[in-house]
Design an enzyme around this catalytic site. Structure first.
Site, mmCIF file in Angstrom:
data_model
loop_
_atom_site.group_PDB
_atom_site.id
_atom_site.type_symbol
_atom_site.label_atom_id
_atom_site.label_comp_id
_atom_site.label_asym_id
_atom_site.label_seq_id
_atom_site.Cartn_x
_atom_site.Cartn_y
_atom_site.Cartn_z
ATOM 1 N N CYS A 63 0.819 -1.217 0.000
ATOM 2 C CA CYS A 63 0.000 0.000 0.000
ATOM 3 C C CYS A 63 0.850 1.263 0.000
ATOM 4 O O CYS A 63 1.830 1.366 0.743
ATOM 5 C CB CYS A 63 -0.911 -0.016 1.224
ATOM 6 S SG CYS A 63 -2.028 1.393 1.350
ATOM 7 N N PHE A 278 -22.071 -12.640 26.495
ATOM 8 C CA PHE A 278 -21.629 -11.548 25.619
ATOM 9 C C PHE A 278 -21.929 -11.942 24.166
ATOM 10 O O PHE A 278 -21.069 -11.886 23.297
ATOM 11 C CB PHE A 278 -20.139 -11.248 25.797
ATOM 12 C CG PHE A 278 -19.717 -11.033 27.224
ATOM 13 C CD1 PHE A 278 -19.857 -9.789 27.828
ATOM 14 C CD2 PHE A 278 -19.188 -12.080 27.979
ATOM 15 C CE1 PHE A 278 -19.455 -9.588 29.152
ATOM 16 C CE2 PHE A 278 -18.797 -11.895 29.298
ATOM 17 C CZ PHE A 278 -18.928 -10.647 29.884
ATOM 18 N N CYS A 372 -10.256 -10.849 21.849
ATOM 19 C CA CYS A 372 -9.436 -10.011 20.974
ATOM 20 C C CYS A 372 -8.283 -9.389 21.744
ATOM 21 O O CYS A 372 -7.564 -8.549 21.206
ATOM 22 C CB CYS A 372 -10.288 -8.921 20.322
ATOM 23 S SG CYS A 372 -11.050 -7.790 21.512
#
Length: 414
Positions: A63, A278, A372
């Protein structure tokens, strides 16, 4: 500021190169272990000025927006690292977090990510006198780098960048910066703007009129309120179509979601009654309901309603019940949990310490943790291990390509 030449010895947890200085570590973004670099140093931070020794693991980034110079955004930190050492780095983040809590369970190979898989992207947007800035913040700053490409994002998002800019321009007011979460759904792009103090009626009309001229936008919302919805945005959770609430949480890539779901399905293959804590809008609950009764618990009211509606419409599921409950303030208690033979928990980054401390007294045989944040995952797993659970496997999953973030799924048995 001073200038000096240093040798990078390792990568830090954020993906930055680390050199050892006389007064402690020096963090140097975009530098790799084994490289000798001249840096401009401020405190313990260094900016690469030139490189005299280059690491063999260095590759050309894909990129134009990556790197220490020019129009570099802060979205990626590791595009310059070859696949094998990059994958090892991601896996090691999980290994090191577990070791920090005295845990050494079997950690599998990284489930890898590929370019153009990201279906959910969060842009920063601001209107200036000259242009509309839509992109990502430069590293360690609030400066928005307006992007023209993004190799991690899906073709459905980057291929519609002009469309997104048009919608964002209608939303922009003054020079106020706001966040625009773009999710690619089966029925079009779901655009969720957040960060506005107030939205005027005239602006609402402008947004609606603009969006209705665009093809490919399913919904536009501001601060959780739907302004216009030409199509109901829909995601496929294992064959069940779900329309997520405005701004609702969605796994960033479909591939990571499928990998996590497959691990859970295998672990709970013989379970008859599972509780999903959750639960969000049902990412895992609806898939697990193909083979077991599921009780889904979630604190967000809109997510609970979404999950309930999807379960009621779906065909071929075992019974799915839902409960709105703030599990941080009011965790499920042991007597409530002991009727299940499987527990899944997928908390926010803060983890689920309070809930886990109640979980260990329930005696439930099988538990799966999805996280995460390896550090809070390790803390929660240590509590479970201390109470007599055994970690049978931990699988790191690269959902956030070329970043320092990694998902993990840990499977446990009593």
């Amino acid at each position: 500021m001073s200038t000096q030449t240093v040798t990078i010895t390792r990568l830090g947890a954020q993906g930055h190169g680390i050199a050892h200085g006389a007064d402690g570590p020096i963090f140097v973004p975009f530098a790799l272990p084994g490289e000798t670099v001249a840096i401009a140093r401020v405190g313990n931070q260094g900016t690469v000025m030139s490189t005299s020794v280059t690491a063999p693991e260095r590759i050309a980034p894909l990129c134009r927006h990556f790197g220490p110079e020019g129009d570099a955004c802060g979205g990626c930190s590791l595009q310059h690292l070859a696949d094998a050492p990059y994958h090892a780095f991601k896996r090691q983040l999980v290994v090191d977090a577990l070791k920090s809590k005295g845990l050494e369970p079997p950690v599998g190979e990284l489930v890898t990510a590929a370019p153009r898989q990201r279906r959910r992207v969060v842009f920063s947007v601001r209107k200036t006198e000259k242009e509309l800035l839509l992109g990502f913040n430069r590293g360690e700053s609030h400066t928005i780098v307006s992007i023209v490409e993004c190799p991690i994002s899906s073709d459905g998002i980057i291929g519609r960048l002009n469309l997104i800019r048009t919608a964002a321009a209608a939303l922009a007011q003054g020079s106020e910066t706001f966040r625009l979460t773009v999710t690619e759904t089966q029925s079009g792009l779901d655009l969720a703007a957040e960060g506005f103090k107030k939205i005027e009626d005239s602006q609402r009309r402008a947004v609606v009129e603009t969006v209705l001229t665009l093809k490919g936008v399913a919904r536009v919302s501001v601060n959780g309120e739907t302004l216009v919805e030409p199509q109901k945005p829909q995601l496929d959770f294992g064959g069940v179509l779900v329309s997520p609430p405005p701004g609702g949480f969605t796994q960033a890539t479909r591939e990571a979601e499928e990998a996590m779901s497959a691990l859970l399905a295998g672990h709970f293959a013989k379970s008859k009654r599972i509780i999903d804590l959750f639960a969000g809008s049902g990412t895992f609950a609806l898939r697990l309901a193909r083979h077991a009764k599921v009780h889904a618990v979630e604190g967000d009211e809109k997510a609970v309603a979404t999950l309930d509606q999807a379960a009621r419409r779906a065909q071929g599921l075992k019974p799915v019940t839902v409960e709105r409950r703030d599990l941080f303030r009011r965790p499920m208690m042991p007597q409530e949990l002991k009727i299940y033979d499987g527990i899944v928990f997928d908390p926010p980054r803060a983890g689920a310490e309070v809930q886990v401390k109640e979980m260990i007294r329930s005696g439930v045989k099988k538990i799966a943790a999805v996280s995460c944040n390896p550090l809070t995952l390790a803390r929660d797993l240590a509590i479970l291990v201390e109470a007599g659970y055994r970690i049978t496997s931990v699988t790191p999953i690269d959902q956030f390509l070329w970043s320092s973030h990694v998902e993990a799924v840990a499977l446990l048995e009593k």
